[in-house]
Design a protein around this motif. Structure first.
Motif, PDB file in Angstrom:
ATOM      1  N   GLN A  66       0.855  -1.187   0.000  1.00  0.00           N
ATOM      2  CA  GLN A  66       0.000   0.000   0.000  1.00  0.00           C
ATOM      3  C   GLN A  66       0.891   1.238   0.000  1.00  0.00           C
ATOM      4  OE1 GLN A  66      -3.471   0.088  -0.094  1.00  0.00           O
ATOM      5  NE2 GLN A  66      -3.229  -2.102  -0.479  1.00  0.00           N
ATOM      6  N   CYS A  69      -0.679   7.817  -2.947  1.00  0.00           N
ATOM      7  CA  CYS A  69      -0.669   8.495  -4.246  1.00  0.00           C
ATOM      8  C   CYS A  69      -0.168   9.929  -4.050  1.00  0.00           C
ATOM      9  CB  CYS A  69      -2.070   8.499  -4.838  1.00  0.00           C
ATOM     10  SG  CYS A  69      -2.208   9.437  -6.376  1.00  0.00           S
ATOM     11  N   CYS A  72      -3.336  12.537  -5.191  1.00  0.00           N
ATOM     12  CA  CYS A  72      -4.541  12.733  -4.368  1.00  0.00           C
ATOM     13  C   CYS A  72      -4.320  12.395  -2.896  1.00  0.00           C
ATOM     14  CB  CYS A  72      -5.695  11.912  -4.921  1.00  0.00           C
ATOM     15  SG  CYS A  72      -5.485  10.124  -4.738  1.00  0.00           S
ATOM     16  N   PHE A  76      -3.162   3.420  -2.120  1.00  0.00           N
ATOM     17  CA  PHE A  76      -3.555   2.534  -3.218  1.00  0.00           C
ATOM     18  C   PHE A  76      -2.646   1.316  -3.225  1.00  0.00           C
ATOM     19  CE2 PHE A  76      -0.106   4.847  -5.089  1.00  0.00           C
ATOM     20  CZ  PHE A  76       0.448   4.025  -6.058  1.00  0.00           C
ATOM     21  N   CYS A  78      -0.194  -1.196  -4.794  1.00  0.00           N
ATOM     22  CA  CYS A  78       0.831  -1.169  -5.841  1.00  0.00           C
ATOM     23  C   CYS A  78       1.407  -2.580  -5.991  1.00  0.00           C
ATOM     24  CB  CYS A  78       1.942  -0.189  -5.465  1.00  0.00           C
ATOM     25  SG  CYS A  78       3.307  -0.160  -6.645  1.00  0.00           S
ATOM     26  N   LYS A 135       1.614   6.816  -7.766  1.00  0.00           N
ATOM     27  CA  LYS A 135       0.345   7.496  -8.053  1.00  0.00           C
ATOM     28  C   LYS A 135      -0.606   6.541  -8.748  1.00  0.00           C
ATOM     29  CE  LYS A 135       2.409   9.528 -12.151  1.00  0.00           C
ATOM     30  NZ  LYS A 135       2.890  10.710 -12.790  1.00  0.00           N
ATOM     31  N   HIS A 136      -1.885   6.813  -8.549  1.00  0.00           N
ATOM     32  CA  HIS A 136      -2.922   6.058  -9.248  1.00  0.00           C
ATOM     33  C   HIS A 136      -2.803   6.305 -10.750  1.00  0.00           C
ATOM     34  CE1 HIS A 136      -5.185   6.647  -5.354  1.00  0.00           C
ATOM     35  NE2 HIS A 136      -5.492   5.392  -5.589  1.00  0.00           N
ATOM     36  N   ALA A 137      -3.248   5.365 -11.557  1.00  0.00           N
ATOM     37  CA  ALA A 137      -3.349   5.619 -12.995  1.00  0.00           C
ATOM     38  C   ALA A 137      -4.410   6.705 -13.194  1.00  0.00           C
ATOM     39  CB  ALA A 137      -3.718   4.349 -13.738  1.00  0.00           C
ATOM     40  N   CYS A 139      -6.895   8.846 -10.417  1.00  0.00           N
ATOM     41  CA  CYS A 139      -7.256   9.019  -9.012  1.00  0.00           C
ATOM     42  C   CYS A 139      -8.760   8.823  -8.834  1.00  0.00           C
ATOM     43  CB  CYS A 139      -6.845  10.391  -8.509  1.00  0.00           C
ATOM     44  SG  CYS A 139      -5.049  10.579  -8.412  1.00  0.00           S
ATOM     45  N   PRO A 140      -9.156   8.087  -7.793  1.00  0.00           N
ATOM     46  CA  PRO A 140     -10.573   7.786  -7.595  1.00  0.00           C
ATOM     47  C   PRO A 140     -11.402   8.991  -7.163  1.00  0.00           C
ATOM     48  CG  PRO A 140      -9.279   6.934  -5.775  1.00  0.00           C
ATOM     49  CD  PRO A 140      -8.316   7.456  -6.796  1.00  0.00           C
ATOM     50  N   SER A 142     -11.153  13.004  -7.266  1.00  0.00           N
ATOM     51  CA  SER A 142     -10.354  14.144  -7.704  1.00  0.00           C
ATOM     52  C   SER A 142     -10.884  15.477  -7.188  1.00  0.00           C
ATOM     53  CB  SER A 142     -10.273  14.160  -9.236  1.00  0.00           C
ATOM     54  OG  SER A 142     -11.572  14.264  -9.777  1.00  0.00           O
TER      55      SER A 142
END
Length: 165
Positions: A66, A69, A72, A76, A78, A135-137, A139-140, A142
């Motif tokens: 974990q 990110c 944000c 997340f 990884c 980072k997220h591909a 972000c959930p 934003s």
């Protein structure tokens, strides 16, 4: 002596093999880079000899950690999956010579030891497998990013209205 401490040269010569799973919580340096201490790292260590005849250890790690990110600031999962070959030299001078002879960026040359702790090598490889900027591909959520991007007038916009005298 710990079961993780090996004679790296003998391990390589005898084509040694070890594998296992280590919790992230037991890896102090890795857990500092993670959002929490959940997750496990599966690892494999295999001894051998390079095509040039130098002793080597191939180290593979995989698992999910974990991270936070950097866009944000939300945690997340990884996935990591990395493998590297470590070629062993007896001292710094020999390691430098091997590096010149092998001349391969994908192979790392290190100074081997008769008391190599596999835990350190495993944790090093796991740390190197982490992204430089996690980072997220996508972000959930934003909302925070969008709030920062709102069209606020620049504090310097008043300067354009100034006329030289």
């Amino acid at each position: 002596m710990s079961a993780f401490v090996i004679d790296a040269f003998e391990f390589s010569r005898s084509n040694g093999h070890r594998d296992g799973v280590t919790p992230v919580a037991e890896m102090s340096r890795l857990s500092k880079d993670c959002a929490d201490q959940s997750g496990e790292i599966a690892w494999t260590v295999e001894g051998g000899v390079t095509s040039h005849g130098y002793p080597s250890i191939t180290l593979s790690v995989s698992g999910t950690v974990q991270l936070v990110c950097q866009r944000c600031l939300a945690p997340f999962a990884c996935e990591m999956d990395s493998s590297t070959m470590l070629v062993l030299g007896r001292d710094d001078e020999e390691a430098d010579q091997i590096e010149e002879i092998v001349d391969d960026e994908s192979i790392d040359v290190i100074v081997g030891s008769r008391t190599t702790d596999l835990r350190d090598l495993i944790e090093d490889e796991a740390l190197l497998a982490l992204p430089q900027v996690p980072k997220h591909a996508v972000c959930p959520d934003s909302k925070l990013i969008d709030a920062l991007k709102t069209d606020k007038p620049s504090p310097f916009s008043v300067l354009k209205d100034l006329t030289p005298e």
